[in-house]
Design a protein around this motif. Structure first.
Motif, PDB file in Angstrom:
ATOM      1  N   ILE A 158     -12.531  -8.259 -17.664  1.00 25.81           N
ATOM      2  CA  ILE A 158     -12.384  -9.729 -16.912  1.00 25.81           C
ATOM      3  C   ILE A 158     -13.180 -10.511 -17.148  1.00 25.81           C
ATOM      4  CG2 ILE A 158     -11.309  -8.291 -15.199  1.00 25.81           C
ATOM      5  CD1 ILE A 158     -13.584  -8.661 -13.378  1.00 25.81           C
ATOM      6  N   THR A 159     -14.345 -10.279 -17.871  1.00 27.78           N
ATOM      7  CA  THR A 159     -15.352 -11.092 -18.315  1.00 27.78           C
ATOM      8  C   THR A 159     -14.977 -11.860 -19.652  1.00 27.78           C
ATOM      9  OG1 THR A 159     -17.274  -9.918 -17.418  1.00 27.78           O
ATOM     10  CG2 THR A 159     -17.614 -11.707 -18.953  1.00 27.78           C
ATOM     11  N   ARG A 160     -14.149 -11.255 -20.503  1.00 27.96           N
ATOM     12  CA  ARG A 160     -13.841 -11.797 -21.864  1.00 27.96           C
ATOM     13  C   ARG A 160     -12.374 -12.416 -21.506  1.00 27.96           C
ATOM     14  NH1 ARG A 160     -15.307  -9.710 -26.902  1.00 27.96           N
ATOM     15  NH2 ARG A 160     -12.873  -9.771 -27.200  1.00 27.96           N
ATOM     16  N   VAL A 161     -11.518 -11.930 -20.753  1.00 30.99           N
ATOM     17  CA  VAL A 161     -10.217 -12.252 -20.687  1.00 30.99           C
ATOM     18  C   VAL A 161      -9.673 -12.919 -19.551  1.00 30.99           C
ATOM     19  CG1 VAL A 161      -7.938 -11.830 -21.086  1.00 30.99           C
ATOM     20  CG2 VAL A 161      -9.663 -10.174 -22.392  1.00 30.99           C
ATOM     21  N   PRO A 162      -9.312 -14.058 -19.478  1.00 30.94           N
ATOM     22  CA  PRO A 162      -8.925 -14.703 -18.107  1.00 30.94           C
ATOM     23  C   PRO A 162      -7.662 -14.241 -17.543  1.00 30.94           C
ATOM     24  CG  PRO A 162      -9.351 -16.549 -19.966  1.00 30.94           C
ATOM     25  CD  PRO A 162      -9.312 -15.305 -20.456  1.00 30.94           C
ATOM     26  N   MET A 186     -17.847  -0.156  -8.810  1.00 27.25           N
ATOM     27  CA  MET A 186     -17.482  -1.664  -9.295  1.00 27.25           C
ATOM     28  C   MET A 186     -18.580  -2.586  -9.066  1.00 27.25           C
ATOM     29  SD  MET A 186     -14.181  -3.508  -9.933  1.00 27.25           S
ATOM     30  CE  MET A 186     -13.874  -3.813  -8.110  1.00 27.25           C
ATOM     31  N   MET A 187     -18.824  -2.472  -7.652  1.00 28.09           N
ATOM     32  CA  MET A 187     -19.388  -3.472  -7.110  1.00 28.09           C
ATOM     33  C   MET A 187     -20.829  -3.210  -7.492  1.00 28.09           C
ATOM     34  SD  MET A 187     -17.354  -5.736  -5.919  1.00 28.09           S
ATOM     35  CE  MET A 187     -18.597  -6.646  -5.209  1.00 28.09           C
ATOM     36  N   ASP A 188     -21.384  -1.970  -7.477  1.00 28.32           N
ATOM     37  CA  ASP A 188     -22.758  -1.661  -8.224  1.00 28.32           C
ATOM     38  C   ASP A 188     -22.967  -2.166  -9.551  1.00 28.32           C
ATOM     39  OD1 ASP A 188     -23.274  -0.287  -5.722  1.00 28.32           O
ATOM     40  OD2 ASP A 188     -22.890   1.375  -6.274  1.00 28.32           O
ATOM     41  N   CYS A 189     -22.019  -1.914 -10.370  1.00 31.80           N
ATOM     42  CA  CYS A 189     -22.016  -2.152 -11.756  1.00 31.80           C
ATOM     43  C   CYS A 189     -22.072  -3.870 -12.110  1.00 31.80           C
ATOM     44  CB  CYS A 189     -20.757  -1.513 -12.587  1.00 31.80           C
ATOM     45  SG  CYS A 189     -20.824   0.271 -12.614  1.00 31.80           S
ATOM     46  N   VAL A 190     -21.389  -4.653 -11.165  1.00 31.09           N
ATOM     47  CA  VAL A 190     -21.297  -5.830 -11.316  1.00 31.09           C
ATOM     48  C   VAL A 190     -22.457  -6.608 -11.177  1.00 31.09           C
ATOM     49  CG1 VAL A 190     -20.598  -7.010  -9.036  1.00 31.09           C
ATOM     50  CG2 VAL A 190     -19.665  -7.990 -11.057  1.00 31.09           C
ATOM     51  N   THR A 191     -23.510  -6.072 -10.622  1.00 29.37           N
ATOM     52  CA  THR A 191     -24.736  -6.640 -10.494  1.00 29.37           C
ATOM     53  C   THR A 191     -25.565  -6.688 -11.596  1.00 29.37           C
ATOM     54  OG1 THR A 191     -25.860  -4.587  -9.958  1.00 29.37           O
ATOM     55  CG2 THR A 191     -25.093  -5.901  -8.074  1.00 29.37           C
ATOM     56  N   TYR A 192     -25.143  -6.118 -12.795  1.00 28.24           N
ATOM     57  CA  TYR A 192     -25.798  -6.038 -14.121  1.00 28.24           C
ATOM     58  C   TYR A 192     -25.030  -7.252 -15.048  1.00 28.24           C
ATOM     59  CZ  TYR A 192     -27.955  -1.677 -12.655  1.00 28.24           C
ATOM     60  OH  TYR A 192     -28.584  -0.781 -11.904  1.00 28.24           O
ATOM     61  N   TYR A 193     -24.048  -7.817 -14.352  1.00 30.45           N
ATOM     62  CA  TYR A 193     -23.106  -8.813 -15.120  1.00 30.45           C
ATOM     63  C   TYR A 193     -23.691 -10.208 -14.891  1.00 30.45           C
ATOM     64  CZ  TYR A 193     -20.206  -5.181 -17.277  1.00 30.45           C
ATOM     65  OH  TYR A 193     -19.559  -3.972 -17.898  1.00 30.45           O
ATOM     66  N   PRO A 194     -23.187 -11.319 -15.756  1.00 27.43           N
ATOM     67  CA  PRO A 194     -23.599 -12.692 -15.429  1.00 27.43           C
ATOM     68  C   PRO A 194     -22.690 -13.032 -14.209  1.00 27.43           C
ATOM     69  CG  PRO A 194     -22.168 -12.609 -17.341  1.00 27.43           C
ATOM     70  CD  PRO A 194     -22.656 -11.075 -16.996  1.00 27.43           C
ATOM     71  N   ALA A 195     -23.132 -14.149 -13.554  1.00 31.63           N
ATOM     72  CA  ALA A 195     -22.445 -14.945 -12.672  1.00 31.63           C
ATOM     73  C   ALA A 195     -20.823 -14.891 -12.585  1.00 31.63           C
ATOM     74  CB  ALA A 195     -23.066 -16.036 -11.964  1.00 31.63           C
ATOM     75  N   LYS A 196     -20.673 -15.475 -14.086  1.00 34.59           N
ATOM     76  CA  LYS A 196     -19.049 -15.314 -14.394  1.00 34.59           C
ATOM     77  C   LYS A 196     -18.300 -14.337 -14.191  1.00 34.59           C
ATOM     78  CE  LYS A 196     -16.492 -15.677 -18.816  1.00 34.59           C
ATOM     79  NZ  LYS A 196     -16.693 -15.962 -20.321  1.00 34.59           N
ATOM     80  N   THR A 197     -18.805 -13.144 -14.393  1.00 36.60           N
ATOM     81  CA  THR A 197     -18.131 -11.966 -13.920  1.00 36.60           C
ATOM     82  C   THR A 197     -17.688 -11.668 -12.483  1.00 36.60           C
ATOM     83  OG1 THR A 197     -19.148 -10.848 -15.617  1.00 36.60           O
ATOM     84  CG2 THR A 197     -17.816  -9.388 -14.412  1.00 36.60           C
ATOM     85  N   LYS A 199     -17.505 -14.122 -10.420  1.00 36.14           N
ATOM     86  CA  LYS A 199     -16.378 -15.255  -9.874  1.00 36.14           C
ATOM     87  C   LYS A 199     -14.964 -14.521 -10.330  1.00 36.14           C
ATOM     88  CE  LYS A 199     -15.135 -20.101 -11.116  1.00 36.14           C
ATOM     89  NZ  LYS A 199     -15.734 -21.206 -11.760  1.00 36.14           N
ATOM     90  N   ARG A 200     -15.008 -14.200 -11.678  1.00 33.25           N
ATOM     91  CA  ARG A 200     -13.826 -13.649 -12.226  1.00 33.25           C
ATOM     92  C   ARG A 200     -13.212 -12.625 -11.422  1.00 33.25           C
ATOM     93  NH1 ARG A 200     -13.048 -14.427 -18.141  1.00 33.25           N
ATOM     94  NH2 ARG A 200     -13.006 -16.688 -17.973  1.00 33.25           N
ATOM     95  N   LEU A 201     -13.994 -11.722 -10.756  1.00 35.83           N
ATOM     96  CA  LEU A 201     -13.852 -10.683  -9.747  1.00 35.83           C
ATOM     97  C   LEU A 201     -12.976 -11.126  -8.834  1.00 35.83           C
ATOM     98  CD1 LEU A 201     -14.135  -7.440 -10.087  1.00 35.83           C
ATOM     99  CD2 LEU A 201     -16.173  -7.538  -8.768  1.00 35.83           C
ATOM    100  N   VAL A 206      -7.903 -12.139  -5.894  1.00 31.58           N
ATOM    101  CA  VAL A 206      -6.846 -13.312  -5.399  1.00 31.58           C
ATOM    102  C   VAL A 206      -5.592 -12.985  -5.990  1.00 31.58           C
ATOM    103  CG1 VAL A 206      -6.196 -15.756  -5.044  1.00 31.58           C
ATOM    104  CG2 VAL A 206      -8.576 -15.038  -4.478  1.00 31.58           C
ATOM    105  N   LEU A 207      -5.587 -12.978  -7.364  1.00 29.89           N
ATOM    106  CA  LEU A 207      -4.318 -12.734  -8.250  1.00 29.89           C
ATOM    107  C   LEU A 207      -3.631 -11.370  -8.019  1.00 29.89           C
ATOM    108  CD1 LEU A 207      -5.593 -14.269 -11.664  1.00 29.89           C
ATOM    109  CD2 LEU A 207      -3.820 -15.192 -10.213  1.00 29.89           C
ATOM    110  N   GLY A 208      -4.185 -10.321  -7.285  1.00 24.58           N
ATOM    111  CA  GLY A 208      -3.655  -9.125  -7.021  1.00 24.58           C
ATOM    112  C   GLY A 208      -3.915  -7.887  -7.929  1.00 24.58           C
ATOM    113  N   VAL A 209      -4.729  -8.024  -8.756  1.00 21.70           N
ATOM    114  CA  VAL A 209      -5.103  -7.146  -9.773  1.00 21.70           C
ATOM    115  C   VAL A 209      -5.523  -5.728  -8.912  1.00 21.70           C
ATOM    116  CG1 VAL A 209      -6.790  -6.602 -11.334  1.00 21.70           C
ATOM    117  CG2 VAL A 209      -5.872  -8.444 -11.529  1.00 21.70           C
ATOM    118  N   PHE A 210      -6.138  -5.956  -7.690  1.00 21.62           N
ATOM    119  CA  PHE A 210      -6.680  -4.616  -7.139  1.00 21.62           C
ATOM    120  C   PHE A 210      -5.673  -4.206  -5.843  1.00 21.62           C
ATOM    121  CE2 PHE A 210     -10.560  -6.836  -8.773  1.00 21.62           C
ATOM    122  CZ  PHE A 210     -10.929  -5.962  -9.697  1.00 21.62           C
ATOM    123  N   ALA A 211      -4.421  -4.934  -6.082  1.00 23.15           N
ATOM    124  CA  ALA A 211      -3.439  -4.609  -4.724  1.00 23.15           C
ATOM    125  C   ALA A 211      -3.043  -3.124  -4.978  1.00 23.15           C
ATOM    126  CB  ALA A 211      -2.261  -5.509  -4.984  1.00 23.15           C
TER     127      ALA A 211
END
Length: 211
Positions: A158-162, A186-197, A199-201, A206-211
Motif C-alpha cells: 500500500i506504500t508503493r501502489v495507490p 499491522m498497527m505495530d508494524c506501521v510505526t516503522y513506516y513513513p507517514a505516507k503509509t 495515510k494510505r492505511l 475507507v475503500l473497503g480493503v479490510f472489509a
C-alpha cells in the motif's frame, strides 16, 4: 557406519541446499578441519556438489523423465538463504516481485528484490543467478518473522501502489492478502513506516480493503 554424505542426506535430503554452517553443526564432536576434509573428499567423489560459495547439496540421480542427475534449483537456494527455513521466516519478495506475487501488477520483473534479515546493509546487490539480471537485497524496516511477514508485505504494497488505481481483480487480490493479516500486528508494524503509509492505511480502510 554411514558415510559423511549419507549422514547429510538423512538430515537434509537430496537436491536441497545445505549451507556450510549446517554441515559443520551436523558434526558437533568433529573439528572443522576434519569436516572440511570430508567435504572435499565427498566433492571429489561427487556424492556432494557445490552450488556456489557456502552452498552445497546431495545430488539425486533420479528424475521423473529419466534424464539422470538434475541441478539444484536456484529457487530453493534463494528460499533457504533469504526467505525461510521450515517454520523460521526471515524475508520476503518485495518491490515489483511482491506486486506480481500478490497479483496487483501484471508486470514481469527482471530484477529480483528481496527484503531480508540476512541483508548486511540497507541495500545490497549480489551476484545474480537463476536467470535474474540483478538481485537486490534490502534490510527490513523491522525484523521479519513468521508472525509479521504478511503485515510487512501488505504495508509495503500500500506504500508503493495507490489502491484507487487497481482494477477489480487487483483490488480483490489485495483484499485477499489483507484478510490474512492480523490487525494488531499491522498497527505495530506501521510505526516503522513513513507517514505516507499511515495515510494510505486509512484510505484503504475507507475503500473497503479490510472489509
Amino acid at each position: 557406519m554411514d558415510s559423511f554424505a549419507d549422514i547429510l542426506r538423512k538430515r537434509f535430503g537430496e537436491d536441497e541446499p545445505i549451507v556450510i554452517g549446517e554441515i559443520i553443526a551436523a558434526f558437533p564432536d568433529v573439528s572443522q578441519t576434519t569436516v572440511f576434509n570430508w567435504l572435499r573428499e565427498a566433492q571429489n567423489a561427487e556424492t556432494i556438489k557445490k552450488f556456489q560459495a557456502g552452498i552445497y547439496y546431495i545430488p539425486s540421480t533420479e528424475s521423473v523423465l529419466g534424464l539422470g542427475e538434475l541441478p539444484l534449483s536456484p529457487d530453493k537456494v534463494i528460499m533457504k538463504k533469504y526467505l525461510r527455513t521450515g517454520d523460521s521466516v526471515y524475508g520476503y519478495f518485495s518491490g515489483l516481485n511482491l506486486e506480481n506475487e500478490v497479483g496487483v501488477s501484471p508486470q514481469m520483473p527482471f530484477t529480483l528484490e528481496i527484503t531480508t534479515n540476512k541483508a548486511s546493509r540497507r541495500v545490497r546487490e549480489i551476484e545474480p543467478f537463476g536467470g535474474w539480471r540483478k538481485i537486490t537485497l534490502r534490510t527490513p524496516r523491522t525484523e521479519v518473522t513468521k508472525d509479521n511477514v504478511d503485515a510487512l508485505r501488505l504495508l509495503d504494497l500500500i506504500t508503493r501502489v495507490p489502491t484507487n488505481l487497481l482494477n477489480k481483480l487487483e483490488f480483490d487480490s489485495l483484499k485477499e492478502l489483507a484478510a490474512c493479516v492480523d490487525k494488531d500486528t499491522m498497527m505495530d508494524c506501521v510505526t516503522y513506516y513513513p507517514a505516507k503509509t499511515s495515510k494510505r492505511l486509512l484510505e484503504n480502510e475507507v475503500l473497503g480493503v479490510f472489509a
